[in-house]
Design an enzyme around this catalytic site. Structure first.
Site, PDB file in Angstrom:
ATOM      1  N   ASN B 136       0.868  -1.226  -0.124  1.00 26.18           N
ATOM      2  CA  ASN B 136       0.071   0.138   0.123  1.00 26.18           C
ATOM      3  C   ASN B 136       0.797   1.237   0.033  1.00 26.18           C
ATOM      4  O   ASN B 136       1.337   1.759   1.005  1.00 26.18           O
ATOM      5  CB  ASN B 136      -0.789  -0.272   1.199  1.00 26.18           C
ATOM      6  CG  ASN B 136      -1.881   1.216   1.283  1.00 26.18           C
ATOM      7  OD1 ASN B 136      -1.664   2.208   0.584  1.00 26.18           O
ATOM      8  ND2 ASN B 136      -2.735   1.163   2.219  1.00 26.18           N
ATOM      9  N   PHE B 137       1.142   2.044  -0.977  1.00 27.44           N
ATOM     10  CA  PHE B 137       1.891   2.822  -1.534  1.00 27.44           C
ATOM     11  C   PHE B 137       0.834   4.042  -1.803  1.00 27.44           C
ATOM     12  O   PHE B 137       1.387   5.113  -2.533  1.00 27.44           O
ATOM     13  CB  PHE B 137       2.903   3.001  -2.383  1.00 27.44           C
ATOM     14  CG  PHE B 137       4.200   1.781  -2.085  1.00 27.44           C
ATOM     15  CD1 PHE B 137       4.262   1.488  -0.717  1.00 27.44           C
ATOM     16  CD2 PHE B 137       4.757   1.210  -3.161  1.00 27.44           C
ATOM     17  CE1 PHE B 137       5.201   0.674  -0.754  1.00 27.44           C
ATOM     18  CE2 PHE B 137       5.960   0.268  -2.821  1.00 27.44           C
ATOM     19  CZ  PHE B 137       6.200   0.104  -1.755  1.00 27.44           C
ATOM     20  N   CYS B 139      -2.192   5.279   0.361  1.00 27.93           N
ATOM     21  CA  CYS B 139      -3.139   5.661   1.432  1.00 27.93           C
ATOM     22  C   CYS B 139      -2.728   7.483   1.574  1.00 27.93           C
ATOM     23  O   CYS B 139      -1.479   7.724   2.231  1.00 27.93           O
ATOM     24  CB  CYS B 139      -3.081   5.089   2.553  1.00 27.93           C
ATOM     25  SG  CYS B 139      -4.119   5.619   3.888  1.00 27.93           S
ATOM     26  N   THR B 205      -6.905   5.865  -3.057  1.00 26.17           N
ATOM     27  CA  THR B 205      -7.955   7.096  -3.276  1.00 26.17           C
ATOM     28  C   THR B 205      -7.191   8.350  -3.590  1.00 26.17           C
ATOM     29  O   THR B 205      -5.884   8.503  -3.499  1.00 26.17           O
ATOM     30  CB  THR B 205      -8.426   7.375  -1.737  1.00 26.17           C
ATOM     31  OG1 THR B 205      -7.459   7.552  -0.770  1.00 26.17           O
ATOM     32  CG2 THR B 205      -9.527   6.129  -1.496  1.00 26.17           C
ATOM     33  N   CYS B 347     -38.240  13.840 -29.570  1.00 22.71           N
ATOM     34  CA  CYS B 347     -37.914  15.296 -28.870  1.00 22.71           C
ATOM     35  C   CYS B 347     -38.921  15.626 -27.911  1.00 22.71           C
ATOM     36  O   CYS B 347     -40.299  15.350 -28.364  1.00 22.71           O
ATOM     37  CB  CYS B 347     -37.607  16.218 -29.808  1.00 22.71           C
ATOM     38  SG  CYS B 347     -37.540  17.774 -29.175  1.00 22.71           S
ATOM     39  N   CYS B 357     -26.391  25.094 -26.835  1.00 18.86           N
ATOM     40  CA  CYS B 357     -25.460  25.431 -27.786  1.00 18.86           C
ATOM     41  C   CYS B 357     -25.696  26.978 -28.291  1.00 18.86           C
ATOM     42  O   CYS B 357     -24.758  27.433 -28.574  1.00 18.86           O
ATOM     43  CB  CYS B 357     -26.158  24.656 -29.067  1.00 18.86           C
ATOM     44  SG  CYS B 357     -25.142  24.760 -30.556  1.00 18.86           S
ATOM     45  N   CYS B 380     -23.001  23.570 -37.169  1.00 20.85           N
ATOM     46  CA  CYS B 380     -22.570  22.240 -36.213  1.00 20.85           C
ATOM     47  C   CYS B 380     -21.336  22.087 -36.316  1.00 20.85           C
ATOM     48  O   CYS B 380     -20.930  21.703 -37.461  1.00 20.85           O
ATOM     49  CB  CYS B 380     -23.760  21.485 -36.376  1.00 20.85           C
ATOM     50  SG  CYS B 380     -23.449  19.686 -35.214  1.00 20.85           S
ATOM     51  N   CYS B 383     -19.672  18.983 -31.959  1.00 25.22           N
ATOM     52  CA  CYS B 383     -19.174  18.753 -30.518  1.00 25.22           C
ATOM     53  C   CYS B 383     -19.718  17.702 -29.586  1.00 25.22           C
ATOM     54  O   CYS B 383     -19.521  17.118 -28.574  1.00 25.22           O
ATOM     55  CB  CYS B 383     -18.925  20.188 -29.890  1.00 25.22           C
ATOM     56  SG  CYS B 383     -20.626  20.713 -29.157  1.00 25.22           S
ATOM     57  N   CYS B 386     -24.815  18.831 -27.018  1.00 29.41           N
ATOM     58  CA  CYS B 386     -26.415  18.758 -27.315  1.00 29.41           C
ATOM     59  C   CYS B 386     -26.807  17.326 -26.941  1.00 29.41           C
ATOM     60  O   CYS B 386     -27.837  17.119 -25.835  1.00 29.41           O
ATOM     61  CB  CYS B 386     -26.911  18.942 -28.481  1.00 29.41           C
ATOM     62  SG  CYS B 386     -26.139  18.248 -30.103  1.00 29.41           S
TER      63      CYS B 386
HETATM   64  C1  LIG Z   1     -12.712   3.623   4.436  1.00 32.48           C
HETATM   65  C2  LIG Z   1     -11.808   3.136   3.271  1.00 32.48           C
HETATM   66  C3  LIG Z   1     -10.466   2.668   3.895  1.00 32.48           C
HETATM   67  C4  LIG Z   1      -9.542   2.418   3.079  1.00 32.48           C
HETATM   68  N1  LIG Z   1      -8.305   1.537   3.535  1.00 32.48           N
HETATM   69  C5  LIG Z   1      -7.508   1.250   2.466  1.00 32.48           C
HETATM   70  C6  LIG Z   1      -6.391   0.552   3.244  1.00 32.48           C
HETATM   71  O1  LIG Z   1      -6.219   0.438   4.444  1.00 32.48           O
HETATM   72  N2  LIG Z   1      -5.525  -0.031   2.193  1.00 32.48           N
HETATM   73  C7  LIG Z   1      -5.610   0.369   0.747  1.00 32.48           C
HETATM   74  O2  LIG Z   1      -4.708  -0.080   0.107  1.00 32.48           O
HETATM   75  N3  LIG Z   1      -6.460   1.196   0.416  1.00 32.48           N
HETATM   76  C8  LIG Z   1      -7.642   1.377   1.148  1.00 32.48           C
HETATM   77  N4  LIG Z   1      -8.652   2.198   0.756  1.00 32.48           N
HETATM   78  C9  LIG Z   1      -8.650   2.362  -0.802  1.00 32.48           C
HETATM   79  C10 LIG Z   1      -9.510   1.301  -1.491  1.00 32.48           C
HETATM   80  O3  LIG Z   1      -9.055  -0.061  -1.386  1.00 32.48           O
HETATM   81  C11 LIG Z   1      -9.718   1.745  -3.280  1.00 32.48           C
HETATM   82  O4  LIG Z   1      -8.456   1.695  -3.484  1.00 32.48           O
HETATM   83  C12 LIG Z   1     -10.289   2.868  -3.127  1.00 32.48           C
HETATM   84  O5  LIG Z   1     -11.489   3.211  -2.500  1.00 32.48           O
HETATM   85  C13 LIG Z   1     -10.696   2.942  -4.731  1.00 32.48           C
HETATM   86  O6  LIG Z   1     -11.931   2.037  -4.880  1.00 32.48           O
HETATM   87  P1  LIG Z   1     -13.302   2.053  -5.014  1.00 32.48           P
HETATM   88  O7  LIG Z   1     -13.608   3.437  -5.952  1.00 32.48           O
HETATM   89  O8  LIG Z   1     -14.047   1.166  -5.471  1.00 32.48           O
HETATM   90  O9  LIG Z   1     -13.764   2.642  -3.564  1.00 32.48           O
HETATM   91  C14 LIG Z   1      -9.697   2.548   1.596  1.00 32.48           C
HETATM   92  C15 LIG Z   1     -10.613   2.985   1.161  1.00 32.48           C
HETATM   93  C16 LIG Z   1     -11.756   3.437   1.928  1.00 32.48           C
HETATM   94  C17 LIG Z   1     -13.164   3.933   1.389  1.00 32.48           C
END
Ligand SMILES: Cc1cc2nc3c(=O)[nH]c(=O)nc-3n(C[C@H](O)[C@H](O)[C@H](O)COP(=O)(O)O)c2cc1C
Ligand SMILES: Cc1cc2nc3c(=O)[nH]c(=O)nc-3n(C[C@H](O)[C@H](O)[C@H](O)COP(=O)(O)OP(=O)(O)OC[C@H]3O[C@@H](n4cnc5c(N)ncnc54)[C@H](O)[C@@H]3O)c2cc1C
Ligand code: SF4
Lengths: 442, 434
Positions: B136-137, B139, B205, B347, B357, B380, B383, B386
């Site tokens: 987990n890099f 959080c 996240t 429509c 538009c 038009c 794009c 609409c």
């Molecule tokens: C409450 C919560 C806690 C999380 N804790 C972790 C964690 O401990 N380790 C981790 O790798 N990701 C953690 N995540 C991230 C999720 O594993 C995931 O990468 C992220 O929520 C995106 O996926 P989703 O859109 O399906 O939720 C956490 C997410 C949430 C909502």
């Protein structure tokens, strides 16, 4: 209080008070906060929205709905009330299915319009639950204007004039203000004494004096008002009713529907309101429907509404017709009354079937009746009024009558729809014209 | 019927739907329920080093963005890694894996950036019988203030170093979970690859503040008057995550690096899109937290039906199918010309296309007195705004102009040949067309 549905004749207390209470509860209970949010989210915020065009007061509907959706129902209420000061009552009584909601593009798309009326109520109720009044008056102009009639037309006119800085005196023949909001609208559309609450809230603007028990033609005269005031607005509605002109009409038990409804609206105890076991209502408009439905809700066993033309020609909307049917009212069309039978009191009423040109087909039938309500239209009452056109006061677009300095609007004026909302629109527009006229005079 | 069995870096699971490391995978009770519901695998909630566990806030952890009818569109959290003792988690992992040998059991790890810490924890994880580890890099809150999580994930050198330690100290496959809180996702992915990672998973996240409380003047969620940024996930992040997956899948240097797709997967369709964009499987967190574990049943039936309808036999047939068609702007065909067309039968005359538009685009829609809306082909530019604002599906469509016809907007003949910006006469850096 031993009466029940089967008790013959006219009797009070056919239903238990709990049932009455339930029967006369809000037709559309108010939307909760979340319901309103969800309902508001359905609005597409149409360009040059057709619902606005369909509203006689041209409320900016997409804007107020967006204001609800964004959590500002009081701002929404101001949007509504700035166009229609009786937006609260209109939200309850407008036949939206033939006005704004009929024009809603979601009606076109899915047959399910945005519930504009209920959203309007949500907004106005929220604002009116708070103390204070959202509008303020312009600097005093020193002008005084007489308004005759405290119904929707008169009140809307008075409010707009007061806002412009004029002083307004409103004369009304009846003991309470509100016009048909107080004495006519079906109870289940305006519960909890809303009509009076709304009048009191409206008067919160200031500058409006109400004079009750003052009838034009009895206590005051048009000439007198013209002499004493800078302008006069007539919003006297339709004080008379059409007669059946049918043999036996004078028998007891044959009543005007509007009187029955007014008594019902003023009753403090619904269990004390007498109602027939067999009730017949004659007419095809909103008044007929309201009388029939409320008779049923009071506990009448059989309620029959008889209309002289076909269903499609009924003034009551399909929604109203369905409402009546769902409450158990039987609707008979293409029949005209020919005789009221009975010994002093009505016992039966005889009808003749008619074709589309109202020509009797020769077939007749009789309905048992302890009570007959006549709802075949109201008429303008009074003498010495401005020029009349098709039975109503002739006006220009902004309510000017044939008499200088006299404006008219609402049901008494020609060209309206006999709806609360059109009365409000006409009262408001006449006020704007009066203001413009007085300002131009300098 | 398609067989949904997936083999991701040698780890088999009955379907490509894994639960991401998060509260749904924080303990035995949840994970057993998840497996009973049908999830193909889980990445256990991130474990930290032995010793007193981290503590979470005791006020609210989540902030949210909602759509109509309170449909949850985005979720923000300030939760840390597991706050339960290490040995309890390990014991539970072992017990669940024993009972569900066919499901993928990955253990997410986050320990300080020293080799000893990794050397200490890896054997303990191996001992549970888990199928692999995920580093987990990613959080972005709390742990990153302590030099872990995204603090590592934002420095490619650290990623490479830690990944290498892990590969040297365990036989288990190693997935590196990437943070999206960087500018070019290919850099950390390349570092993971260089360190020997078997796969990358993304995204974790996104740094976020979902809302501000306008009475307290503090971000939500507010704890005793203060708030801190959190990590954003759920449907709202899918487009961002999907692009990052595509960036890696398309990169010549990273070609073939297995990807576990994460971010806003809510339905079978989202999952199918990730697979098509190059992910070998998907991980789900927010959707499960919103609706419960049962949603996997819809994902399974939906993906299976879709594969059948395409004549594909397994998810592997779908993986990467959209990658060759994911291009750069400069290679899009400028000679492809289309025009919007409004179907008058569908429509409903709301006029939203007109407002969009007329007010904000090219004044290419005409409105008649009786609210009939029509496209002016000579204005038009195709794009498609609409279409995006029209509430009626398929009411407005884009119709391709046939080569040889004249575009009324430019007065030029529509060319049949492909032509892009690189050869366009207006491009000062153009190259000669081949
Ligand atoms: C409450 C919560 C806690 C999380 N804790 C972790 C964690 O401990 N380790 C981790 O790798 N990701 C953690 N995540 C991230 C999720 O594993 C995931 O990468 C992220 O929520 C995106 O996926 P989703 O859109 O399906 O939720 C956490 C997410 C949430 C909502
Ligand atoms: C039974 C019934 C049900 C209805 N239901 C609906 C409905 O659901 N929805 C809807 O939109 N519309 C409905 N209407 C129509 C609506 O009520 C009227 O269109 C509206 O009230 C007209 O407003 P107004 O101000 O013109 O007149 P009114 O409301 O009639 O007010 C006129 C006022 O003038 C006063 N007045 C009359 N003569 C004199 C005089 N000589 N001197 C002094 N004062 C006088 C009266 O006392 C009254 O207060 C209904 C009408 C009836 C009869
Ligand atoms: S979901 Fe609600 S009840 Fe459950 S732990 Fe969170 S705040 Fe408490």
């Amino acid at each position: 209080m031993s009466a029940n549905a089967l008790t013959p004749g006219i009797a009070a207390g056919r239903l238990h008070s709990d049932d009455l209470h339930q029967n006369f509860a809000d037709l559309h209970p108010p939307l909760g906060q979340h319901e309103a949010q969800v309902a508001a989210d359905r609005c597409y915020f149409c360009h040059d929205a057709p619902c606005v065009t369909a509203c006689p007061t041209a409320i900016d509907i997409p804007l107020f709905i967006r204001q609800i959706a964004t959590g500002t129902p009081e701002a929404a209420a101001k949007t509504i009330l700035s166009q229609n000061i009786l937006g609260g009552m209109c939200a309850r009584v407008c036949p939206t299915e033939t006005l704004c909601e009929q024009a809603c593009v979601r009606e076109t798309a899915e047959g399910k319009p945005v519930v504009i009326g209920q959203l309007q109520r949500h907004a106005t109720d929220t604002l009116q639950a708070k103390a204070g009044h959202p509008f303020s008056r312009a600097a005093p102009t020193g002008r005084r204007i007489a308004v005759v009639g405290a119904g929707p037309a008169g009140l809307a006119c008075a409010h707009r004039l007061a806002m412009k800085g004029h002083d307004v005196v409103v004369f009304d023949a009846r003991p309470k203000a509100g016009g048909l909001n107080e004495y006519g609208i079906a109870s289940y559309k305006s519960t909890n004494d809303f009509a009076q609450a709304e009048v009191n809230w409206l008067l919160g603007i200031g500058g409006i004096t109400l004079q009750h028990g003052q009838a034009l033609g009895r206590d005051i005269t048009l000439a007198g008002l013209q002499a004493d005031y800078d302008a006069v607005f007539l919003g006297i509605g339709l004080g008379g009713v059409n007669a059946l002109a049918t043999e036996g009409e004078e028998k007891t038990g044959v009543l005007d529907a509007v009187d029955f409804i007014a008594d019902l609206r003023q009753a403090t105890d619904l269990a004390a309101v007498p109602i027939g076991r067999d009730v017949v209502v004659i007419g095809g408009g909103m008044t007929a429907i309201d009388a029939a439905v409320q008779a049923k809700l009071l506990g009448a066993l059989n309620v029959t509404l008889v209309y002289r033309r076909g269903r499609a020609r009924m003034n009551a909307s399909p929604f109203e017709q369905d409402l009546a049917a769902s409450k158990g009212v039987r609707i008979i069309t293409n029949a005209i009354p020919v005789r009221v039978l009975g010994n002093g009191a009505v016992r039966e009423i005889e009808f003749a079937y008619t074709d589309d040109t109202l020509t009797p087909t020769g077939d007749t039938f009789r309905l048992a009746a302890d009570q007959v309500f006549k709802a075949i239209g109201q008429t303008l009452a009074g003498t010495g009024l401005p020029d009349i056109e098709k039975g109503k006061i002739a006006t220009t677009g902004t309510g000017r009558t044939s008499m200088a300095g006299v404006w008219a609007g609402g049901d008494c004026a020609a060209g309206g729809d006999d709806l609360t909302v059109t009365a409000v629109a006409q009262g408001r527009d006449a006020a704007e014209d009066i203001h413009a006229t007085l300002t131009a005079e300098g | 019927m398609a067989d949904l069995t997936t083999d991701f870096i040698g780890i088999k699971s009955p379907n490509p739907f894994w639960l991401a490391s998060a509260p749904p995978t924080d303990k035995e009770y949840n994970v057993r329920r998840a497996f009973e519901a049908g999830w193909g695998g889980v990445v256990w909630k991130t474990l930290g080093e032995d010793g007193p566990p981290v503590v979470n806030v005791n006020g609210p952890r989540y902030g949210a963005i909602w759509g109509a009818d309170r449909r949850l569109l985005g979720l923000n959290n300030i939760e840390l890694i597991t706050d339960r003792p290490l040995h309890v988690n390990l014991q539970e992992i072992k017990s669940v894996k024993q009972d569900y040998p066919d499901r993928a059991m990955i253990v997410s790890l986050m320990v300080p950036c020293v080799e000893e810490a990794w050397k200490a924890i890896l054997p303990l994880v191996e001992e549970t019988g888990a199928d692999g580890v995920e580093l987990n890099f990613g959080c972005p809150h709390g742990m990153s203030e302590r030099g872990m999580g995204s603090a590592v994930g934002q420095v490619p050198e650290y990623i490479e170093m830690v990944t290498r330690w892990v590969k040297q100290n365990t036989r288990m496959p190693c997935i590196v979970k990437l943070t999206p809180n960087i500018t070019d996702i290919r850099k950390p992915a390349a570092a993971a690859k260089a360190g020997g990672a078997d796969a990358v998973s993304l995204i974790n996240t996104i740094n976020s503040i979902t809302s501000v409380n306008l009475d307290l003047f503090a971000p939500e969620p507010t704890i005793d008057g203060k708030g801190a940024h959190g990590g954003y996930c759920g449907p709202a992040v899918k487009p961002i995550a999907l692009n990052m997956v595509a960036e890696i899948a398309r990169s010549a240097d990273l070609r073939g690096l297995p990807i576990s797709g994460i971010g806003g997967v809510t339905t079978w369709r989202d999952a199918a899109e990730y697979l098509a964009m190059g992910a070998g499987n998907v991980q789900v967190c927010t959707a499960a937290m919103t609706y419960g574990f049962k949603i996997v049943q819809e994902m399974i039936s939906g993906l299976s039906d879709y594969l059948d309808s395409k004549g594909m036999h397994s998810p592997a047939d779908l993986v990467g199918r959209a990658v060759p068609n994911t291009s750069d702007w400069q290679h899009l065909n400028l000679n492809y010309i289309s025009k919007a067309k409004i179907n008058q039968d569908l429509c409903i005359s709301c006029g939203r296309c007109y407002a969009a538009c007329e007010d904000t685009s090219h004044q290419a829609i005409a409105m008649s007195e009786n609210r009939v809306f029509t496209v002016k082909d000579d204005e038009c530019v195709a794009c498609n705004l609409c279409i995006n604002v029209c509430p009626v599906e398929n009411c407005i469509t884009m119709e391709q102009m046939a080569p040889g016809t004249t575009d009324p907007r430019t007065g030029k003949i529509v060319e049949a040949d492909y032509g892009n910006w690189t050869t366009h006469p207006n491009n000062p850096n153009r190259v000669a067309a081949e």
